[in-house]
Design a protein around this motif. Sequence first.
Motif, PDB file in Angstrom:
ATOM      1  N   VAL B  70       1.116  -1.299  -0.157  1.00  0.00           N
ATOM      2  CA  VAL B  70      -0.198   0.338   0.390  1.00  0.00           C
ATOM      3  C   VAL B  70       0.651   1.500   0.492  1.00  0.00           C
ATOM      4  CG1 VAL B  70      -1.928   1.245   1.637  1.00  0.00           C
ATOM      5  CG2 VAL B  70      -1.642  -0.921   0.912  1.00  0.00           C
ATOM      6  N   ARG B  71       2.214   1.481   1.422  1.00  0.00           N
ATOM      7  CA  ARG B  71       2.620   2.333   0.930  1.00  0.00           C
ATOM      8  C   ARG B  71       3.815   2.855  -0.620  1.00  0.00           C
ATOM      9  NH1 ARG B  71       5.505   0.879   5.297  1.00  0.00           N
ATOM     10  NH2 ARG B  71       6.912  -0.041   4.944  1.00  0.00           N
ATOM     11  N   HIS B  72       4.033   1.604  -0.924  1.00  0.00           N
ATOM     12  CA  HIS B  72       4.746   1.819  -2.447  1.00  0.00           C
ATOM     13  C   HIS B  72       3.217   2.609  -3.254  1.00  0.00           C
ATOM     14  CE1 HIS B  72       8.029  -0.286  -0.696  1.00  0.00           C
ATOM     15  NE2 HIS B  72       8.810   0.149  -1.534  1.00  0.00           N
ATOM     16  N   ARG B  73       2.370   1.876  -3.364  1.00  0.00           N
ATOM     17  CA  ARG B  73       1.470   2.578  -4.126  1.00  0.00           C
ATOM     18  C   ARG B  73       1.470   3.610  -4.201  1.00  0.00           C
ATOM     19  NH1 ARG B  73      -2.516  -2.392  -4.025  1.00  0.00           N
ATOM     20  NH2 ARG B  73      -2.080  -4.281  -6.057  1.00  0.00           N
ATOM     21  N   TRP B  74       0.733   4.480  -2.760  1.00  0.00           N
ATOM     22  CA  TRP B  74       1.259   5.441  -2.884  1.00  0.00           C
ATOM     23  C   TRP B  74       2.450   6.365  -3.194  1.00  0.00           C
ATOM     24  CZ3 TRP B  74      -3.063   8.411  -1.918  1.00  0.00           C
ATOM     25  CH2 TRP B  74      -4.207   8.183  -1.580  1.00  0.00           C
ATOM     26  N   LEU B  75       3.321   5.719  -3.034  1.00  0.00           N
ATOM     27  CA  LEU B  75       4.498   6.719  -3.566  1.00  0.00           C
ATOM     28  C   LEU B  75       4.098   6.567  -4.610  1.00  0.00           C
ATOM     29  CD1 LEU B  75       6.634   5.546  -0.673  1.00  0.00           C
ATOM     30  CD2 LEU B  75       6.392   6.933  -0.996  1.00  0.00           C
ATOM     31  N   ALA B  76       4.108   5.360  -5.446  1.00  0.00           N
ATOM     32  CA  ALA B  76       4.140   5.169  -7.255  1.00  0.00           C
ATOM     33  C   ALA B  76       3.017   6.130  -7.764  1.00  0.00           C
ATOM     34  CB  ALA B  76       3.821   3.922  -7.538  1.00  0.00           C
ATOM     35  N   LEU B  78       1.429   9.091  -5.716  1.00  0.00           N
ATOM     36  CA  LEU B  78       2.541  10.515  -5.777  1.00  0.00           C
ATOM     37  C   LEU B  78       3.309  10.676  -7.100  1.00  0.00           C
ATOM     38  CD1 LEU B  78       2.056  10.676  -2.287  1.00  0.00           C
ATOM     39  CD2 LEU B  78       0.755  11.791  -3.654  1.00  0.00           C
ATOM     40  N   ALA B  79       4.151   9.842  -7.345  1.00  0.00           N
ATOM     41  CA  ALA B  79       4.847   9.896  -7.804  1.00  0.00           C
ATOM     42  C   ALA B  79       4.847  10.310  -9.969  1.00  0.00           C
ATOM     43  CB  ALA B  79       6.808   9.512  -7.698  1.00  0.00           C
ATOM     44  N   THR B  80       4.334   9.121  -9.530  1.00  0.00           N
ATOM     45  CA  THR B  80       4.171   8.892 -11.080  1.00  0.00           C
ATOM     46  C   THR B  80       2.733   9.814 -12.165  1.00  0.00           C
ATOM     47  OG1 THR B  80       3.113   6.826 -11.661  1.00  0.00           O
ATOM     48  CG2 THR B  80       5.725   6.848 -11.361  1.00  0.00           C
ATOM     49  N   ASP B  81       1.929   9.532 -10.934  1.00  0.00           N
ATOM     50  CA  ASP B  81       0.280  10.235 -11.444  1.00  0.00           C
ATOM     51  C   ASP B  81      -0.216   8.816 -12.656  1.00  0.00           C
ATOM     52  OD1 ASP B  81      -2.069  11.088 -11.293  1.00  0.00           O
ATOM     53  OD2 ASP B  81      -1.408  12.881 -12.553  1.00  0.00           O
ATOM     54  N   ASP B  82       0.349   7.620 -12.868  1.00  0.00           N
ATOM     55  CA  ASP B  82      -0.067   6.456 -13.199  1.00  0.00           C
ATOM     56  C   ASP B  82      -0.916   5.517 -12.721  1.00  0.00           C
ATOM     57  OD1 ASP B  82       1.883   3.904 -15.167  1.00  0.00           O
ATOM     58  OD2 ASP B  82      -0.029   4.705 -15.227  1.00  0.00           O
ATOM     59  N   ASP B  83      -2.025   5.534 -13.928  1.00  0.00           N
ATOM     60  CA  ASP B  83      -3.137   4.606 -13.462  1.00  0.00           C
ATOM     61  C   ASP B  83      -2.764   2.915 -13.577  1.00  0.00           C
ATOM     62  OD1 ASP B  83      -5.684   7.582 -14.204  1.00  0.00           O
ATOM     63  OD2 ASP B  83      -4.197   6.677 -12.325  1.00  0.00           O
ATOM     64  N   SER B  84      -1.980   3.220 -14.325  1.00  0.00           N
ATOM     65  CA  SER B  84      -1.916   1.321 -13.875  1.00  0.00           C
ATOM     66  C   SER B  84      -1.643   0.665 -13.217  1.00  0.00           C
ATOM     67  CB  SER B  84       0.168   1.148 -14.717  1.00  0.00           C
ATOM     68  OG  SER B  84       0.178  -0.522 -14.371  1.00  0.00           O
ATOM     69  N   ASP B  85      -2.726  -0.848 -13.064  1.00  0.00           N
ATOM     70  CA  ASP B  85      -3.207  -1.955 -12.459  1.00  0.00           C
ATOM     71  C   ASP B  85      -1.439  -2.050 -12.322  1.00  0.00           C
ATOM     72  OD1 ASP B  85      -5.994  -1.823 -12.846  1.00  0.00           O
ATOM     73  OD2 ASP B  85      -5.429  -0.403 -11.582  1.00  0.00           O
ATOM     74  N   GLU B  86      -0.826  -2.226 -12.284  1.00  0.00           N
ATOM     75  CA  GLU B  86       0.581  -2.912 -11.941  1.00  0.00           C
ATOM     76  C   GLU B  86       1.818  -2.969 -10.910  1.00  0.00           C
ATOM     77  OE1 GLU B  86       4.874  -3.729 -14.326  1.00  0.00           O
ATOM     78  OE2 GLU B  86       3.183  -2.749 -15.851  1.00  0.00           O
ATOM     79  N   ASP B  87       1.974  -3.809 -10.508  1.00  0.00           N
ATOM     80  CA  ASP B  87       1.618  -3.841  -8.930  1.00  0.00           C
ATOM     81  C   ASP B  87       3.318  -2.993  -8.631  1.00  0.00           C
ATOM     82  OD1 ASP B  87       2.812  -6.101  -6.100  1.00  0.00           O
ATOM     83  OD2 ASP B  87       2.926  -3.899  -6.118  1.00  0.00           O
ATOM     84  N   PRO B  88       3.560  -1.633  -8.585  1.00  0.00           N
ATOM     85  CA  PRO B  88       4.526  -1.473  -7.897  1.00  0.00           C
ATOM     86  C   PRO B  88       5.948  -1.983  -7.215  1.00  0.00           C
ATOM     87  CG  PRO B  88       3.239   0.385  -7.404  1.00  0.00           C
ATOM     88  CD  PRO B  88       1.660  -2.006  -7.212  1.00  0.00           C
TER      89      PRO B  88
END
Lengths: 110, 172
Positions: B70-76, B78-88
Motif C-alpha cells: 500500500v505504501r509503495h502504491r501511494w508513493l508510486a 504520487l510520483a508518477t500519476d500513473d493509473d496502471s494497475d501493475e503492482d509497483p
Amino acid sequence: MNDEKETRLLRAVRDELDRRAADLDDLTLARLRAARRRALEARPRRVWLLAGGIAAGALAAGLAAFLLLTPPAAPPAPGLEQMDLLSAADLDLYKDLEFYHWLADHSDAS
Amino acid sequence: MEHFLAGSERRALRMAELATGNREEALDIVQDAMLALARRYGGRDTAEWGPLFHRILQHRIRDWYRRSRVRHRWLAWLATDDDSDEDPLAAVPDPQARRPEDHVGQERAGEAIESALRQLPQRQQQAFLLRAWEGLDVAATAAAMGCSEGSVKTHYSRAVHTLRALLGDHWP
C-alpha cells in the motif's frame, strides 16, 4: 540438475542460512533477548491462575456446603407493604372460607 | 517457553529479514510474534508452539507485505500519476539484493545464496524456508502459510527451480 546436485545445492543453502543465523552481531542478539524477556513477562502467570482457581473452588465448595447443611427457612411473614395489598374483599374471602369449612363440618355432623 | 523462544528467535529473525530486507522491520516482526505466542498460546502443549509460532510469524510477514505494498502504491501514484494497475512493488529493486551473476568469480558463495533467496517471490520464499530450513512437513507448512498443501508443493517446487537457475553455476 540431477538429484545429487540438487541435494548438494539445498545443503549449501541450509548451511549458509545456519551460518548467518549463528553469526548475528551482539547488538541484534541483545535486542532478541530483550524481546524474548518482554514476551515471557507478558504471558499469563500460571501461579496466579492456579491460586485463583483454588480460591474459586474453595469458595464454591463452602457455598455448596452452606446451602446443603442449612435447613430451609420458614417463609417470611408478609411485610406491611404486602399487608396493604390484601384488600378488604380478600379478607372477606378468608372469612368466608372459614365459614364454608365450618358449614361443611357441621353439615356432615347433622 | 524461554527455551523454545531462545532456540527459534535467530532463525525467525533471518526469515523475517530475508522477507523484508530490513533488520529493524524483522526485529519488530519477531518481537510481535513472540509476544503473541506467549500471550495467547503460552498454556498450550509445548509440541504446538513450533507450528503456532511459525503461523504467527508468517502472518506478521504477510501483514508487513500488505502494508508495504500500500505504501509503495501511494508513493508510486504520487510520483508518477500513473493509473496502471501493475503492482509497483514488483518493480522496486531490493536495495540489498544483488544478482548472483555479479558474484561469479568471487568466492563468496554465501552472498549469492542470500541474494538468490531474496529474489524469490514471497510465497516461494516462505515455502522454501519452512520446508527446507525449518524442516516442517507439507501439512505444517500449509498451516503456517494459511494455504493448501497443494499450494505449498507448488511454491516449494518453483522455489527450488528458481534457486537451481540462479545458483547452478556455484554448485555445478
